[in-house]
Design a protein around this motif. Structure first.
Motif, PDB file in Angstrom:
ATOM      1  N   VAL A 187       0.836  -1.197   0.000  1.00  0.00           N
ATOM      2  CA  VAL A 187       0.000   0.000   0.000  1.00  0.00           C
ATOM      3  C   VAL A 187       0.871   1.246   0.000  1.00  0.00           C
ATOM      4  O   VAL A 187       1.815   1.345   0.786  1.00  0.00           O
ATOM      5  N   ASN A 188       0.542   2.223  -0.873  1.00  0.00           N
ATOM      6  CA  ASN A 188       1.209   3.524  -0.771  1.00  0.00           C
ATOM      7  C   ASN A 188       0.396   4.382   0.194  1.00  0.00           C
ATOM      8  O   ASN A 188      -0.803   4.532   0.046  1.00  0.00           O
ATOM      9  N   THR A 189       1.064   4.884   1.212  1.00  0.00           N
ATOM     10  CA  THR A 189       0.377   5.552   2.321  1.00  0.00           C
ATOM     11  C   THR A 189       0.744   7.040   2.395  1.00  0.00           C
ATOM     12  O   THR A 189       1.738   7.475   1.814  1.00  0.00           O
ATOM     13  N   ALA A 190      -0.062   7.781   3.159  1.00  0.00           N
ATOM     14  CA  ALA A 190       0.217   9.192   3.441  1.00  0.00           C
ATOM     15  C   ALA A 190      -0.501   9.551   4.734  1.00  0.00           C
ATOM     16  O   ALA A 190      -1.723   9.404   4.834  1.00  0.00           O
ATOM     17  N   THR A 191       0.249  10.011   5.711  1.00  0.00           N
ATOM     18  CA  THR A 191      -0.313  10.257   7.040  1.00  0.00           C
ATOM     19  C   THR A 191      -1.268  11.444   7.096  1.00  0.00           C
ATOM     20  O   THR A 191      -2.121  11.497   7.968  1.00  0.00           O
ATOM     21  N   LYS A 192      -1.143  12.404   6.168  1.00  0.00           N
ATOM     22  CA  LYS A 192      -2.008  13.590   6.206  1.00  0.00           C
ATOM     23  C   LYS A 192      -3.171  13.493   5.217  1.00  0.00           C
ATOM     24  O   LYS A 192      -3.906  14.447   5.031  1.00  0.00           O
ATOM     25  N   CYS A 193      -3.363  12.338   4.626  1.00  0.00           N
ATOM     26  CA  CYS A 193      -4.415  12.125   3.636  1.00  0.00           C
ATOM     27  C   CYS A 193      -5.759  11.897   4.334  1.00  0.00           C
ATOM     28  O   CYS A 193      -5.809  11.349   5.440  1.00  0.00           O
ATOM     29  N   GLY A 194      -6.827  12.297   3.682  1.00  0.00           N
ATOM     30  CA  GLY A 194      -8.169  12.041   4.205  1.00  0.00           C
ATOM     31  C   GLY A 194      -8.481  10.555   4.332  1.00  0.00           C
ATOM     32  O   GLY A 194      -9.392  10.170   5.064  1.00  0.00           O
ATOM     33  N   LEU A 195      -7.723   9.718   3.630  1.00  0.00           N
ATOM     34  CA  LEU A 195      -7.920   8.273   3.713  1.00  0.00           C
ATOM     35  C   LEU A 195      -7.058   7.630   4.808  1.00  0.00           C
ATOM     36  O   LEU A 195      -7.077   6.406   4.974  1.00  0.00           O
ATOM     37  N   ALA A 196      -6.316   8.432   5.568  1.00  0.00           N
ATOM     38  CA  ALA A 196      -5.427   7.911   6.613  1.00  0.00           C
ATOM     39  C   ALA A 196      -6.137   7.031   7.647  1.00  0.00           C
ATOM     40  O   ALA A 196      -5.489   6.140   8.208  1.00  0.00           O
ATOM     41  N   PRO A 197      -7.450   7.200   7.896  1.00  0.00           N
ATOM     42  CA  PRO A 197      -8.106   6.253   8.803  1.00  0.00           C
ATOM     43  C   PRO A 197      -7.979   4.790   8.346  1.00  0.00           C
ATOM     44  O   PRO A 197      -8.159   3.876   9.144  1.00  0.00           O
ATOM     45  N   GLN A 198      -7.625   4.566   7.078  1.00  0.00           N
ATOM     46  CA  GLN A 198      -7.416   3.200   6.603  1.00  0.00           C
ATOM     47  C   GLN A 198      -6.232   2.527   7.305  1.00  0.00           C
ATOM     48  O   GLN A 198      -6.133   1.301   7.298  1.00  0.00           O
TER      49      GLN A 198
ATOM     50  N   PRO B 159       5.198   4.908   2.235  1.00  0.00           N
ATOM     51  CA  PRO B 159       4.785   6.316   2.231  1.00  0.00           C
ATOM     52  C   PRO B 159       5.197   7.019   0.937  1.00  0.00           C
ATOM     53  O   PRO B 159       6.271   6.749   0.387  1.00  0.00           O
ATOM     54  N   SER B 160       4.321   7.895   0.484  1.00  0.00           N
ATOM     55  CA  SER B 160       4.604   8.699  -0.707  1.00  0.00           C
ATOM     56  C   SER B 160       3.971  10.061  -0.535  1.00  0.00           C
ATOM     57  O   SER B 160       2.894  10.180   0.043  1.00  0.00           O
ATOM     58  N   SER B 161       4.644  11.068  -1.041  1.00  0.00           N
ATOM     59  CA  SER B 161       4.133  12.433  -0.935  1.00  0.00           C
ATOM     60  C   SER B 161       3.779  12.995  -2.303  1.00  0.00           C
ATOM     61  O   SER B 161       3.743  14.201  -2.495  1.00  0.00           O
ATOM     62  N   GLN B 162       3.510  12.129  -3.260  1.00  0.00           N
ATOM     63  CA  GLN B 162       3.253  12.579  -4.626  1.00  0.00           C
ATOM     64  C   GLN B 162       1.845  13.131  -4.843  1.00  0.00           C
ATOM     65  O   GLN B 162       1.580  13.695  -5.890  1.00  0.00           O
TER      66      GLN B 162
ATOM     67  N   MET C 258      -0.653  15.730  -3.575  1.00  0.00           N
ATOM     68  CA  MET C 258      -0.901  16.938  -2.788  1.00  0.00           C
ATOM     69  C   MET C 258      -0.015  17.035  -1.547  1.00  0.00           C
ATOM     70  O   MET C 258      -0.413  17.586  -0.537  1.00  0.00           O
ATOM     71  N   ASN C 259       1.193  16.467  -1.627  1.00  0.00           N
ATOM     72  CA  ASN C 259       2.177  16.593  -0.557  1.00  0.00           C
ATOM     73  C   ASN C 259       1.595  16.207   0.810  1.00  0.00           C
ATOM     74  O   ASN C 259       1.781  16.915   1.794  1.00  0.00           O
ATOM     75  N   GLN C 260       0.895  15.065   0.853  1.00  0.00           N
ATOM     76  CA  GLN C 260       0.186  14.671   2.072  1.00  0.00           C
ATOM     77  C   GLN C 260       0.977  13.735   2.977  1.00  0.00           C
ATOM     78  O   GLN C 260       0.408  13.068   3.830  1.00  0.00           O
ATOM     79  N   GLU C 261       2.276  13.702   2.791  1.00  0.00           N
ATOM     80  CA  GLU C 261       3.109  12.901   3.679  1.00  0.00           C
ATOM     81  C   GLU C 261       4.112  13.809   4.377  1.00  0.00           C
ATOM     82  O   GLU C 261       4.529  14.823   3.818  1.00  0.00           O
ATOM     83  N   LEU C 262       4.449  13.457   5.600  1.00  0.00           N
ATOM     84  CA  LEU C 262       5.384  14.249   6.388  1.00  0.00           C
ATOM     85  C   LEU C 262       6.755  14.271   5.722  1.00  0.00           C
ATOM     86  O   LEU C 262       7.060  13.437   4.872  1.00  0.00           O
ATOM     87  N   GLY C 263       7.593  15.207   6.165  1.00  0.00           N
ATOM     88  CA  GLY C 263       8.873  15.445   5.524  1.00  0.00           C
ATOM     89  C   GLY C 263       9.879  14.331   5.570  1.00  0.00           C
ATOM     90  O   GLY C 263      10.471  13.979   4.561  1.00  0.00           O
ATOM     91  N   ASP C 264      10.104  13.732   6.747  1.00  0.00           N
ATOM     92  CA  ASP C 264      11.155  12.718   6.794  1.00  0.00           C
ATOM     93  C   ASP C 264      10.631  11.401   7.355  1.00  0.00           C
ATOM     94  O   ASP C 264       9.559  11.336   7.957  1.00  0.00           O
ATOM     95  N   ASN C 265      11.416  10.367   7.132  1.00  0.00           N
ATOM     96  CA  ASN C 265      10.991   9.021   7.498  1.00  0.00           C
ATOM     97  C   ASN C 265      10.766   8.847   8.998  1.00  0.00           C
ATOM     98  O   ASN C 265       9.853   8.144   9.409  1.00  0.00           O
ATOM     99  N   ASP C 266      11.575   9.485   9.824  1.00  0.00           N
ATOM    100  CA  ASP C 266      11.381   9.375  11.276  1.00  0.00           C
ATOM    101  C   ASP C 266      10.037   9.955  11.695  1.00  0.00           C
ATOM    102  O   ASP C 266       9.326   9.365  12.508  1.00  0.00           O
ATOM    103  N   ALA C 267       9.678  11.108  11.135  1.00  0.00           N
ATOM    104  CA  ALA C 267       8.384  11.729  11.458  1.00  0.00           C
ATOM    105  C   ALA C 267       7.223  10.860  10.971  1.00  0.00           C
ATOM    106  O   ALA C 267       6.200  10.737  11.647  1.00  0.00           O
ATOM    107  N   ILE C 268       7.389  10.246   9.814  1.00  0.00           N
ATOM    108  CA  ILE C 268       6.350   9.359   9.273  1.00  0.00           C
ATOM    109  C   ILE C 268       6.159   8.160  10.202  1.00  0.00           C
ATOM    110  O   ILE C 268       5.028   7.824  10.583  1.00  0.00           O
ATOM    111  N   ALA C 269       7.256   7.528  10.581  1.00  0.00           N
ATOM    112  CA  ALA C 269       7.183   6.352  11.459  1.00  0.00           C
ATOM    113  C   ALA C 269       6.516   6.705  12.776  1.00  0.00           C
ATOM    114  O   ALA C 269       5.639   5.983  13.266  1.00  0.00           O
TER     115      ALA C 269
END
Length: 158
Positions: free
Chosen positions: A29-40, A62-65, A67-78
């Motif tokens: 799955v390609n994920t994004a923590t700030k996406c409206g679908l993040a409840p998935q 994770p991908s930020s492609q 609308m830039n809906q992923e955090l900046g770095d991998n540590d913040a994403i994790a």
């Protein structure tokens, strides 16, 4: 080159071959923590908890492609995935899933399972790919397909 020959970067900075998942069913799955679908994330985590012992590997990329809906770095994403969504399934380093810089894994997945109307590009965050125990890409699911909707297909492969 198949899925098992792919090498990916872990979210904590290491390298890993997907060959370690040989013999398991994978849900990529390609994920994004700030996406409206993040409840998935919660549904994906439930699949991980319910079926990991039977051979399911849920893998988040994770991908930020979009609308830039992923955090900046991998540590913040994790950290966001663990704290906000209770994620314990494997997460990998942030990647591109479309375009000339798309990770080879996603180039492969898109070629093996084209999306709606035969198109190849990933349309949005939380596009899901189901791979059987032999490494064959079985199905591609739309971003809005909830993880619970995929559960019956996963059970058939387990």
């Amino acid at each position: 080159m198949g899925v098992y020959e792919m090498e990916v970067d872990t979210i904590r900075g290491g390298k890993q071959s997907l060959s370690q998942y040989k013999g398991q069913v994978m849900l990529i799955v390609n994920t994004a923590t700030k996406c409206g679908l993040a409840p998935q994330f919660k549904g994906l985590q439930k699949l991980h908890e319910d079926y990991a012992e039977q051979g399911l590997a849920v893998l988040g990329f994770p991908s930020s492609q979009f609308m830039n809906q992923e955090l900046g770095d991998n540590d913040a994403i994790a950290e966001a995935c663990e704290l906000n969504h209770g994620v314990t399934f494997p997460l990998f380093a942030k990647i591109d899933v479309n375009g000339p810089t798309a990770h080879p894994l996603y180039q492969y997945l898109k070629n093996e399972a084209r999306g709606a109307f035969g198109t190849k590009p990933i349309k949005w965050n939380f596009t899901k790919f189901l791979i059987d125990r032999s490494g064959k890409v079985i199905k591609r699911y739309a971003p809005t397909d909830a993880p619970e909707k995929i559960e019956a297909d996963i059970r058939k492969l387990l």
